[in-house]
Design a protein around this motif. Structure first.
Motif, mmCIF file in Angstrom:
data_model
loop_
_atom_site.group_PDB
_atom_site.id
_atom_site.type_symbol
_atom_site.label_atom_id
_atom_site.label_comp_id
_atom_site.label_asym_id
_atom_site.label_seq_id
_atom_site.Cartn_x
_atom_site.Cartn_y
_atom_site.Cartn_z
ATOM 1 N N PHE A 200 0.842 -1.131 -0.129
ATOM 2 C CA PHE A 200 -0.024 0.129 0.008
ATOM 3 C C PHE A 200 1.039 1.296 -0.006
ATOM 4 C CE2 PHE A 200 -2.742 3.238 1.638
ATOM 5 C CZ PHE A 200 -3.895 3.104 1.090
ATOM 6 N N GLU A 201 0.530 2.189 -0.742
ATOM 7 C CA GLU A 201 1.313 3.271 -1.062
ATOM 8 C C GLU A 201 1.603 4.181 0.367
ATOM 9 O OE1 GLU A 201 0.381 6.002 -4.119
ATOM 10 O OE2 GLU A 201 -0.609 4.467 -5.481
ATOM 11 N N GLU A 202 2.690 4.448 0.789
ATOM 12 C CA GLU A 202 2.996 5.020 2.060
ATOM 13 C C GLU A 202 2.570 6.456 2.203
ATOM 14 O OE1 GLU A 202 4.146 4.029 5.018
ATOM 15 O OE2 GLU A 202 4.809 2.262 4.546
ATOM 16 N N ASP A 203 2.513 7.035 0.970
ATOM 17 C CA ASP A 203 2.109 8.547 1.071
ATOM 18 C C ASP A 203 0.677 8.499 0.831
ATOM 19 O OD1 ASP A 203 1.999 7.571 -1.512
ATOM 20 O OD2 ASP A 203 3.079 9.429 -2.369
ATOM 21 N N ARG A 204 0.019 7.464 1.181
ATOM 22 C CA ARG A 204 -1.606 7.622 1.136
ATOM 23 C C ARG A 204 -2.176 6.970 2.377
ATOM 24 N NH1 ARG A 204 -4.029 8.719 -3.557
ATOM 25 N NH2 ARG A 204 -5.581 9.610 -2.135
ATOM 26 N N ILE A 205 -1.559 6.342 3.130
ATOM 27 C CA ILE A 205 -2.020 5.663 4.278
ATOM 28 C C ILE A 205 -2.550 6.951 5.320
ATOM 29 C CG2 ILE A 205 0.211 6.090 5.756
ATOM 30 C CD1 ILE A 205 -2.577 3.452 5.895
ATOM 31 N N TRP A 206 -2.308 8.083 5.357
ATOM 32 C CA TRP A 206 -2.955 9.018 6.310
ATOM 33 C C TRP A 206 -4.222 9.522 5.899
ATOM 34 C CZ3 TRP A 206 -2.566 8.470 11.193
ATOM 35 C CH2 TRP A 206 -1.526 7.951 11.681
ATOM 36 N N ASP A 207 -4.285 9.557 4.263
ATOM 37 C CA ASP A 207 -5.488 9.837 3.542
ATOM 38 C C ASP A 207 -6.407 8.906 3.662
ATOM 39 O OD1 ASP A 207 -4.205 12.205 2.476
ATOM 40 O OD2 ASP A 207 -3.535 11.285 0.572
ATOM 41 N N GLY A 212 -10.794 8.173 4.327
ATOM 42 C CA GLY A 212 -11.362 7.075 3.673
ATOM 43 C C GLY A 212 -12.332 6.474 4.901
ATOM 44 N N PHE A 213 -12.004 6.562 6.036
ATOM 45 C CA PHE A 213 -12.933 6.065 7.271
ATOM 46 C C PHE A 213 -13.704 7.079 7.832
ATOM 47 C CE2 PHE A 213 -9.626 2.778 7.109
ATOM 48 C CZ PHE A 213 -10.350 1.900 6.780
ATOM 49 N N LEU A 214 -13.972 8.316 7.290
ATOM 50 C CA LEU A 214 -14.763 9.253 7.767
ATOM 51 C C LEU A 214 -16.214 8.831 7.662
ATOM 52 C CD1 LEU A 214 -14.518 12.168 9.009
ATOM 53 C CD2 LEU A 214 -14.701 13.145 6.651
ATOM 54 N N LYS A 215 -16.947 8.840 8.501
ATOM 55 C CA LYS A 215 -18.214 8.606 8.564
ATOM 56 C C LYS A 215 -19.230 9.369 7.933
ATOM 57 C CE LYS A 215 -18.596 6.497 13.410
ATOM 58 N NZ LYS A 215 -19.390 6.430 14.639
ATOM 59 N N LYS A 216 -20.245 8.675 7.086
ATOM 60 C CA LYS A 216 -21.093 9.496 6.128
ATOM 61 C C LYS A 216 -21.805 10.643 6.917
ATOM 62 C CE LYS A 216 -24.655 8.478 2.668
ATOM 63 N NZ LYS A 216 -25.476 7.426 2.087
ATOM 64 N N GLY A 217 -21.796 11.866 6.284
ATOM 65 C CA GLY A 217 -22.537 12.900 6.993
ATOM 66 C C GLY A 217 -21.692 13.590 7.891
ATOM 67 N N LYS A 218 -20.485 13.302 7.986
ATOM 68 C CA LYS A 218 -19.676 13.687 9.220
ATOM 69 C C LYS A 218 -18.705 14.993 8.709
ATOM 70 C CE LYS A 218 -21.938 11.814 12.514
ATOM 71 N NZ LYS A 218 -22.828 12.358 13.476
ATOM 72 N N SER A 219 -18.562 15.967 9.654
ATOM 73 C CA SER A 219 -17.385 16.925 8.895
ATOM 74 C C SER A 219 -16.087 16.427 9.814
ATOM 75 C CB SER A 219 -17.890 18.454 9.513
ATOM 76 O OG SER A 219 -16.992 19.244 9.215
ATOM 77 N N HIS A 240 -1.015 -1.973 8.833
ATOM 78 C CA HIS A 240 0.058 -1.372 8.290
ATOM 79 C C HIS A 240 1.255 -0.941 8.815
ATOM 80 C CE1 HIS A 240 0.873 1.269 4.745
ATOM 81 N NE2 HIS A 240 1.647 2.034 5.701
ATOM 82 N N TYR A 241 0.961 -0.663 10.284
ATOM 83 C CA TYR A 241 2.209 -0.390 10.958
ATOM 84 C C TYR A 241 2.568 -1.707 12.066
ATOM 85 C CZ TYR A 241 1.443 4.269 9.279
ATOM 86 O OH TYR A 241 1.317 5.211 8.788
ATOM 87 N N GLY A 242 1.735 -2.619 12.171
ATOM 88 C CA GLY A 242 2.093 -3.801 12.901
ATOM 89 C C GLY A 242 2.350 -5.066 11.961
ATOM 90 N N CYS A 404 -2.460 -5.836 1.418
ATOM 91 C CA CYS A 404 -1.303 -4.901 1.000
ATOM 92 C C CYS A 404 -0.480 -4.056 2.083
ATOM 93 C CB CYS A 404 -1.704 -3.931 -0.186
ATOM 94 S SG CYS A 404 -2.544 -4.589 -1.708
ATOM 95 N N HIS A 405 -1.281 -3.824 3.105
ATOM 96 C CA HIS A 405 -0.737 -3.214 4.320
ATOM 97 C C HIS A 405 0.297 -4.012 5.000
ATOM 98 C CE1 HIS A 405 -3.708 0.149 4.333
ATOM 99 N NE2 HIS A 405 -4.493 -0.953 4.201
ATOM 100 N N ARG A 406 0.473 -5.432 4.977
ATOM 101 C CA ARG A 406 1.373 -6.191 5.285
ATOM 102 C C ARG A 406 2.693 -6.011 4.678
ATOM 103 N NH1 ARG A 406 2.761 -10.521 9.085
ATOM 104 N NH2 ARG A 406 3.761 -12.319 7.820
ATOM 105 N N HIS A 407 2.372 -5.781 3.400
ATOM 106 C CA HIS A 407 3.514 -5.889 2.246
ATOM 107 C C HIS A 407 4.147 -4.217 2.655
ATOM 108 C CE1 HIS A 407 3.324 -9.355 -0.263
ATOM 109 N NE2 HIS A 407 2.188 -9.474 0.185
ATOM 110 N N ALA A 408 3.334 -3.436 2.807
ATOM 111 C CA ALA A 408 4.081 -2.188 2.965
ATOM 112 C C ALA A 408 4.764 -2.261 4.463
ATOM 113 C CB ALA A 408 2.997 -1.099 3.155
ATOM 114 N N TYR A 409 4.401 -2.894 5.213
ATOM 115 C CA TYR A 409 5.302 -3.197 6.558
ATOM 116 C C TYR A 409 6.337 -3.961 6.282
ATOM 117 C CZ TYR A 409 6.047 -4.457 11.388
ATOM 118 O OH TYR A 409 6.480 -4.851 12.826
#
Length: 478
Positions: A200-207, A212-219, A240-242, A404-409
């Motif tokens: 998984f692309e390292e520069d996109r993990i925090w995106d 990505g996991f922002l709840k629907k309708g939330k700000s 990803h980190y473990g 893919c996160h395990r591969h990134a690790y």
């Protein structure tokens, strides 16, 4: 198409007092193939997953159909199995489309055919042992040819060198392994390399985690508890980190993560053999109680490996675990990632985790909206949506699946090894919880993008002036 067999659902007991197990069985002309059902129970009790057992059932059904299609053609079962194996790879339809067997088999790949042969060989060997030799082996061992001995010797040495028990291998054991082979051997498969685009692309993990996991309708201005799906964020971070496999977070109990400052730790216990929580062992005065017993007595539950309930089942790849406690520690590896993870963990347990309903209690950390154990399927669906939300593809070969996160690790560990002489292959093996050094290569070998990038950097250094001039002339000529 199967002509003479079917798959039926049955319930089986391992003794007079046990709860019945939901099983699949092979039925031949309406009668259950009892020996194979017993073999499936034997395998299930030793941790084989439903997918593995489905493949064994498929292999046996193919053999049954082949034997019925050919009647009494063969002198003995071993000869029949040899021709069966040949038909797997060649198919049963001739060049003119004629097939007297009626099976209409198309040629299988070497990988697919080998897997079928392997499953039937394992079943036949087990049956032979159960019958004390009264059952005829479908794939017996025979004296190896000179060439086969050379191949066996190479395979034996490779296997021994990777084994932690190689000091127990005797000269007699080696001679026996090298001098004999199976009557039906496996076909040599095409050498492959692991798909290079898995990390998984390292520069996109925090995106992914933040958007990505922002709840629907939330700000984005709402509180973390209100706006984020913390369970799926924590599972993604564990992978990803473990470096966890997608199934492993679903075996975690609430007690398995300790967020106390200075004592932070995450332990993934073996789902059946791992020690039960300390509070329960102390309460019952049973210091050696394992998790299989704990789940059964305290909650009336099966472990998540042997359970056939799809929403509850979670796999287990047999990573290396400690001899005492039967667990492995998780090593979070990333820039200040520990503080972030444990802060979100506390928030999840205290504010967002849905507690099990009365009568449906369980110890598992991650729960769904009604408090039952969260399913892998639910997480994967949420992860796929989160990946798409930030503009990426969720497919494995494109680097967007959960694995893919395990591969990134693994790639992060490989880069650390290049930067520090203190990070060696044994450190990486321990972090990935592998049994052998060979297992980690798929996670630490450079992938295509990195290879291309690094080669591009040095390409100018290794090209001669003459070649550079020829290239300029060609470009100018266009």
């Amino acid at each position: 198409m199967y002509l003479n067999s079917a798959v039926v659902k049955v319930r089986a007991k391992i003794d007079n007092h046990s709860a019945s197990l939901a099983m699949k069985a092979v039925a031949v002309n309406g009668a259950i193939l009892k020996s194979h059902l017993e073999y499936m129970i034997y395998r299930r009790l030793r941790g084989r997953r439903s997918g593995w057992m489905d493949k064994s059932i498929q292999a046996v059904r193919l053999l049954i159909d082949y034997s019925y299609a050919n009647g009494d053609t063969f002198k003995n079962p071993a000869i029949m199995f040899e021709t069966f194996a040949q038909r797997l790879f060649d198919g049963t339809v001739d060049e003119e489309g004629f097939d007297p067997t009626g099976l209409r088999w198309q040629p299988r790949s070497k990988g697919s055919g080998n897997e079928i042969i392997r499953h039937i060989t394992l079943y036949s060997d087990w049956l032979y042992d159960q019958k004390d030799g009264a059952s005829e082996l479908l794939n017996p061992r025979r004296v190896a040819t000179k060439t086969e001995k050379l191949m066996n010797l190479a395979a034996y040495n490779n296997r021994m060198n990777r084994s932690f028990l190689k000091h127990t291998y005797s000269t007699d054991h080696k001679a026996n392994e090298v001098s004999r082979t199976r009557a039906v051997s496996y076909r040599n498969e095409v050498s492959i390399i692991e798909d290079p685009q898995k990390p998984f692309e390292e520069d996109r993990i925090w995106d992914l985690l933040g958007q990505g996991f922002l709840k629907k309708g939330k700000s984005i201005n709402d509180s973390n508890v209100e706006k984020y799906d913390l369970s799926n964020i924590l599972i993604t971070m564990l992978m990803h980190y473990g470096g966890l496999r997608v199934s492993e977070p679903f075996h975690l109990y609430v007690d398995d993560i300790i967020p106390n400052e200075g004592l932070q730790q995450i332990r993934v216990y073996h789902p059946r053999e791992g020690l039960a929580p300390q509070w329960y062992r102390h309460l019952t005065n049973n210091p050696n109680c394992n998790r299989k017993t704990f789940l059964k007595i305290k909650y009336g539950l099966e472990d998540r490996v042997t359970s056939s309930k799809r929403s509850y089942h979670a796999g287990w790849k047999n990573p290396t675990v400690s001899s005492v406690g039967k667990y492995f520690p998780v090593f979070l590896f990333g820039d200040n990632i520990q503080d972030v993870f444990y802060d979100l963990f506390r928030l999840y347990v205290e504010k967002q985790r849905v507690k099990p309903l009365p009568g449906r209690e369980h110890p598992f950390l991650f729960t769904n909206k009604i408090g039952d154990p969260l399913s892998i399927k639910s997480f994967v669906q949420k992860h796929n949506k989160a990946v798409k939300r930030i503009g990426l593809s969720h497919y494995l070969e494109l680097g967007g699946s959960p694995h893919c996160h395990r591969h990134a690790y693994g790639q992060r560990l490989a880069e650390a090894r290049n930067l520090s002489s203190d990070i060696d292959e044994y450190i990486i093996k321990g972090a990935l919880h592998h049994r052998s050094l060979e297992s980690q290569k798929t996670y630490t070998d450079p992938h295509t993008k990195k290879i291309a990038r690094e080669l591009k950097k040095v390409a100018n250094l290794v090209v001669s002036d003459k070649s550079k001039n020829a290239k300029s002339d060609l470009i100018e000529g266009n």
